[in-house]
Design a protein around this motif. Structure first.
Motif, mmCIF file in Angstrom:
data_model
loop_
_atom_site.group_PDB
_atom_site.id
_atom_site.type_symbol
_atom_site.label_atom_id
_atom_site.label_comp_id
_atom_site.label_asym_id
_atom_site.label_seq_id
_atom_site.Cartn_x
_atom_site.Cartn_y
_atom_site.Cartn_z
ATOM 1 N N THR A 340 0.826 -1.212 0.000
ATOM 2 C CA THR A 340 0.000 0.000 0.000
ATOM 3 C C THR A 340 0.857 1.257 0.000
ATOM 4 O O THR A 340 0.580 2.221 -0.737
ATOM 5 C CB THR A 340 -0.926 0.002 1.240
ATOM 6 N N LEU A 341 1.928 1.273 0.798
ATOM 7 C CA LEU A 341 2.822 2.434 0.835
ATOM 8 C C LEU A 341 3.563 2.605 -0.481
ATOM 9 O O LEU A 341 3.739 3.736 -0.959
ATOM 10 C CB LEU A 341 3.820 2.291 1.983
ATOM 11 N N ALA A 342 4.023 1.493 -1.071
ATOM 12 C CA ALA A 342 4.734 1.583 -2.347
ATOM 13 C C ALA A 342 3.843 2.198 -3.423
ATOM 14 O O ALA A 342 4.291 3.054 -4.205
ATOM 15 C CB ALA A 342 5.220 0.207 -2.787
ATOM 16 N N ALA A 343 2.580 1.779 -3.444
ATOM 17 C CA ALA A 343 1.650 2.335 -4.429
ATOM 18 C C ALA A 343 1.373 3.812 -4.145
ATOM 19 O O ALA A 343 1.286 4.628 -5.077
ATOM 20 C CB ALA A 343 0.347 1.536 -4.411
ATOM 21 N N ALA A 344 1.236 4.176 -2.873
ATOM 22 C CA ALA A 344 0.983 5.578 -2.519
ATOM 23 C C ALA A 344 2.181 6.454 -2.867
ATOM 24 O O ALA A 344 2.025 7.575 -3.382
ATOM 25 C CB ALA A 344 0.661 5.679 -1.027
ATOM 26 N N ILE A 345 3.389 5.977 -2.601
ATOM 27 C CA ILE A 345 4.588 6.746 -2.927
ATOM 28 C C ILE A 345 4.705 6.926 -4.435
ATOM 29 O O ILE A 345 5.027 8.021 -4.934
ATOM 30 C CB ILE A 345 5.831 6.034 -2.349
ATOM 31 N N GLY A 351 2.290 12.354 -9.415
ATOM 32 C CA GLY A 351 1.306 13.428 -9.400
ATOM 33 C C GLY A 351 -0.104 12.950 -9.661
ATOM 34 O O GLY A 351 -0.952 13.723 -10.126
ATOM 35 N N ALA A 352 -0.387 11.672 -9.374
ATOM 36 C CA ALA A 352 -1.716 11.111 -9.629
ATOM 37 C C ALA A 352 -2.726 11.637 -8.618
ATOM 38 O O ALA A 352 -2.374 12.037 -7.497
ATOM 39 C CB ALA A 352 -1.661 9.590 -9.565
ATOM 40 N N GLU A 353 -3.974 11.620 -9.014
ATOM 41 C CA GLU A 353 -5.047 12.039 -8.114
ATOM 42 C C GLU A 353 -5.273 10.960 -7.049
ATOM 43 O O GLU A 353 -5.198 9.763 -7.338
ATOM 44 C CB GLU A 353 -6.343 12.245 -8.893
ATOM 45 N N PRO A 354 -5.539 11.363 -5.813
ATOM 46 C CA PRO A 354 -5.816 10.386 -4.757
ATOM 47 C C PRO A 354 -7.070 9.587 -5.071
ATOM 48 O O PRO A 354 -7.949 10.044 -5.815
ATOM 49 C CB PRO A 354 -6.011 11.246 -3.507
ATOM 50 N N PRO A 355 -7.204 8.374 -4.542
ATOM 51 C CA PRO A 355 -8.422 7.591 -4.754
ATOM 52 C C PRO A 355 -9.625 8.274 -4.119
ATOM 53 O O PRO A 355 -9.488 9.088 -3.199
ATOM 54 C CB PRO A 355 -8.110 6.260 -4.065
ATOM 55 N N ALA A 356 -10.790 7.920 -4.631
ATOM 56 C CA ALA A 356 -12.014 8.554 -4.127
ATOM 57 C C ALA A 356 -12.238 8.247 -2.656
ATOM 58 O O ALA A 356 -12.717 9.083 -1.903
ATOM 59 C CB ALA A 356 -13.214 8.074 -4.959
ATOM 60 N N GLU A 357 -11.887 7.024 -2.245
ATOM 61 C CA GLU A 357 -12.065 6.614 -0.859
ATOM 62 C C GLU A 357 -10.738 6.082 -0.323
ATOM 63 O O GLU A 357 -10.444 4.898 -0.438
ATOM 64 C CB GLU A 357 -13.145 5.539 -0.742
ATOM 65 N N PRO A 358 -9.893 6.937 0.255
ATOM 66 C CA PRO A 358 -8.608 6.469 0.789
ATOM 67 C C PRO A 358 -8.810 5.557 1.984
ATOM 68 O O PRO A 358 -9.898 5.481 2.558
ATOM 69 C CB PRO A 358 -7.908 7.766 1.191
ATOM 70 N N VAL A 359 -7.736 4.852 2.359
ATOM 71 C CA VAL A 359 -7.789 3.943 3.498
ATOM 72 C C VAL A 359 -8.135 4.715 4.763
ATOM 73 O O VAL A 359 -7.485 5.697 5.103
ATOM 74 C CB VAL A 359 -6.435 3.219 3.676
ATOM 75 N N ALA A 360 -9.182 4.251 5.461
ATOM 76 C CA ALA A 360 -9.622 4.948 6.671
ATOM 77 C C ALA A 360 -9.440 4.093 7.918
ATOM 78 O O ALA A 360 -9.879 4.470 8.986
ATOM 79 C CB ALA A 360 -11.098 5.342 6.525
ATOM 80 N N VAL A 392 13.509 9.515 -8.779
ATOM 81 C CA VAL A 392 14.331 10.360 -7.926
ATOM 82 C C VAL A 392 13.828 11.789 -7.952
ATOM 83 O O VAL A 392 13.763 12.478 -6.945
ATOM 84 C CB VAL A 392 15.805 10.280 -8.376
ATOM 85 N N ARG A 393 13.467 12.259 -9.148
ATOM 86 C CA ARG A 393 12.936 13.608 -9.266
ATOM 87 C C ARG A 393 11.413 13.527 -9.235
ATOM 88 O O ARG A 393 10.769 13.183 -10.216
ATOM 89 C CB ARG A 393 13.394 14.257 -10.577
ATOM 90 N N ALA A 394 10.849 13.805 -8.096
ATOM 91 C CA ALA A 394 9.406 13.710 -7.933
ATOM 92 C C ALA A 394 8.850 15.031 -7.456
ATOM 93 O O ALA A 394 9.539 15.818 -6.802
ATOM 94 C CB ALA A 394 9.056 12.610 -6.928
ATOM 95 N N LYS A 395 7.595 15.264 -7.784
ATOM 96 C CA LYS A 395 6.932 16.470 -7.326
ATOM 97 C C LYS A 395 6.650 16.347 -5.838
ATOM 98 O O LYS A 395 5.937 15.439 -5.400
ATOM 99 C CB LYS A 395 5.617 16.647 -8.076
ATOM 100 N N PRO A 396 7.225 17.239 -5.008
ATOM 101 C CA PRO A 396 7.034 17.088 -3.550
ATOM 102 C C PRO A 396 5.572 17.227 -3.163
ATOM 103 O O PRO A 396 4.813 18.000 -3.747
ATOM 104 C CB PRO A 396 7.862 18.241 -2.973
ATOM 105 N N VAL A 397 5.190 16.449 -2.154
ATOM 106 C CA VAL A 397 3.852 16.514 -1.594
ATOM 107 C C VAL A 397 3.909 17.402 -0.361
ATOM 108 O O VAL A 397 4.821 17.293 0.456
ATOM 109 C CB VAL A 397 3.352 15.109 -1.202
ATOM 110 N N GLU A 398 2.930 18.304 -0.276
ATOM 111 C CA GLU A 398 2.895 19.186 0.894
ATOM 112 C C GLU A 398 2.597 18.377 2.124
ATOM 113 O O GLU A 398 1.609 17.641 2.193
ATOM 114 C CB GLU A 398 1.814 20.256 0.693
ATOM 115 N N GLN A 399 3.476 18.478 3.131
ATOM 116 C CA GLN A 399 3.316 17.699 4.355
ATOM 117 C C GLN A 399 2.208 18.286 5.217
ATOM 118 O O GLN A 399 2.106 19.482 5.401
ATOM 119 C CB GLN A 399 4.624 17.665 5.127
#
Length: 402
Positions: A340-345, A351-360, A392-399
């Motif tokens: 799950t983490l590998a897919a999220a990273i 820069g993909a859109e998050p899933p409609a229903e993320p893991v809750a 290696v060169r990825a668009k940073p995600v706002e923490q």
């Protein structure tokens, strides 16, 4: 003077077994003992006593002092029977302590009955000369084959069951050192089964004047008992070995590095200190405890920052594939978390859109810092096996949440 090939099998395992007992006494002399620890003490002391009695000098001295020829052999076999029953009791306490006591009674009666019959046959057999090479001298003597068959009947069920339980627990243990220890014990027990069976064949061959190749029997008699005892002793001692805390923390710190680096690539703000090259990190051994704690916190912060990208469908598919691969418990949870983490990273890096229903669901992990570190180490190992890394060169995600 005996050569090393003669005295090493005769005295080496006995020395190691006694050393293991002494170390256990020194390290645990003030500890209050639970029942499972008592059984390990019984196994260790009985095994050490058995091996000491097998030494030629001790064997001869016991017969001389007691005036009973070959009494050391009977006591030796009695110690082994007790050790096997205690070992079975210990292994059964691991999984079902509530049933262990009920199981212990019939198996103790079985071993005690076998030993009583052995004592009777020992008295009836005419073995009047105290000789460490008992089999060669008394192989044809009436009562000796019967003695050995009764001994094997009392011993083999416990040996086979203990080997089976050791393998079963080894497959389910999450700690490498415990898995190795249990596998060594199982191997030693299997070798012991082979030794006792071949010895029964040898006595039967001598009794009925059948040919038994001396070239086979001699090496088996000399080396199989020593090898079996050595493996069991190491297997018992190994799980009690504790790696120094600093070394353990250093190894864990480096094992978490690939997962931590992956998070740093897409959420660089989690790192209190920017990532360094691997050689520099390997050579820096300062403040390992603090740096390990910080790395765990930063990995958790990275997961929090990517929580919108945690896809429940990927988690469900990962759990199904893990179950199909035979994973369970912490191994299964670590596999699901790694996938799950590998897919999220990867999604965050692309820069993909998050899933409609993320893991809750609740965040998987341990109940305290130590167990959480152990879980993250398992996740990092599963992540490495995936062979998946974001660019290696990825668009940073706002923490978020920091």
């Amino acid at each position: 003077m005996a050569s090393p090939t003669e005295w090493l099998p005769a005295y080496g395992p006995a020395f190691l077994a006694c050393l293991a007992v002494v170390i256990r006494i020194v390290r645990h002399r003030h500890r209050r003992r639970a029942r499972n620890e008592v059984t390990i003490w019984v196994v260790s002391v009985c095994l050490a006593s058995s091996l000491v009695l097998q030494g030629p000098a001790v064997y001869g001295a016991v017969g001389h002092l007691t005036g009973v020829p070959n009494i050391a052999r009977l006591v030796n076999h009695g110690c082994i029977l007790v050790a096997v029953v205690a070992g079975q009791d210990f292994l059964r306490q691991i999984n079902r302590p509530d049933r262990a006591r009920r199981w212990l009674v019939p198996h103790t009666i079985w071993a005690a009955t076998a030993f009583a019959a052995m004592c009777l046959l020992f008295v009836l057999s005419r073995t009047g000369v105290n000789d460490i090479r008992f089999a060669a001298r008394y192989g044809r003597t009436p009562g000796v084959l019967e003695y050995w068959l009764v001994y094997v009947a009392g011993l083999l069920p416990g040996l086979v069951d203990s080997a089976r339980l050791s393998v079963w627990y080894a497959r389910r243990s999450t700690e490498a050192v415990i898995r190795l220890g249990l596998r060594l014990i199982a191997t030693g027990l299997v070798i012991s089964v082979g030794y006792h069976v071949q010895k029964a064949v040898y006595f039967a061959a001598r009794r009925f004047d059948l040919n038994y190749p001396r070239a086979i029997g001699g090496p088996l008699d000399r080396y199989l008992p020593a090898l079996s005892a050595l493996l069991v002793i190491v297997g018992i001692v190994l799980p009690a070995w504790r790696t120094p805390v600093a070394v353990s923390e250093y190894v864990t710190y480096l094992r978490l590095r690939p997962l931590w680096l992956a998070f740093c690539t897409v959420v660089p703000g989690i790192a209190f200190v920017p990532p360094r090259s691997l050689p520099r990190e390997v050579l820096d051994v300062r403040d390992i405890g603090l740096r390990l704690y910080r790395r765990v916190v930063e990995i958790r912060d990275g997961r929090l920052a990517l929580r919108a990208h945690l896809d429940p469908e990927i988690a469900a598919a990962a759990r199904e594939s893990g179950l199909g691969a035979g994973l369970s418990g912490q191994k299964l949870d670590a596999h699901v978390e790694a996938v799950t983490l590998a897919a999220a990273i990867r999604a965050a890096a692309d820069g993909a859109e998050p899933p409609a229903e993320p893991v809750a669901s609740a965040v998987p992990g341990g109940r305290d810092l130590d167990s959480d570190i152990a879980f993250l180490e398992a996740v990092a190992a599963a992540y490495r096996r995936l062979g998946s890394r974001p660019p290696v060169r990825a668009k940073p995600v706002e923490q978020q949440g920091r």
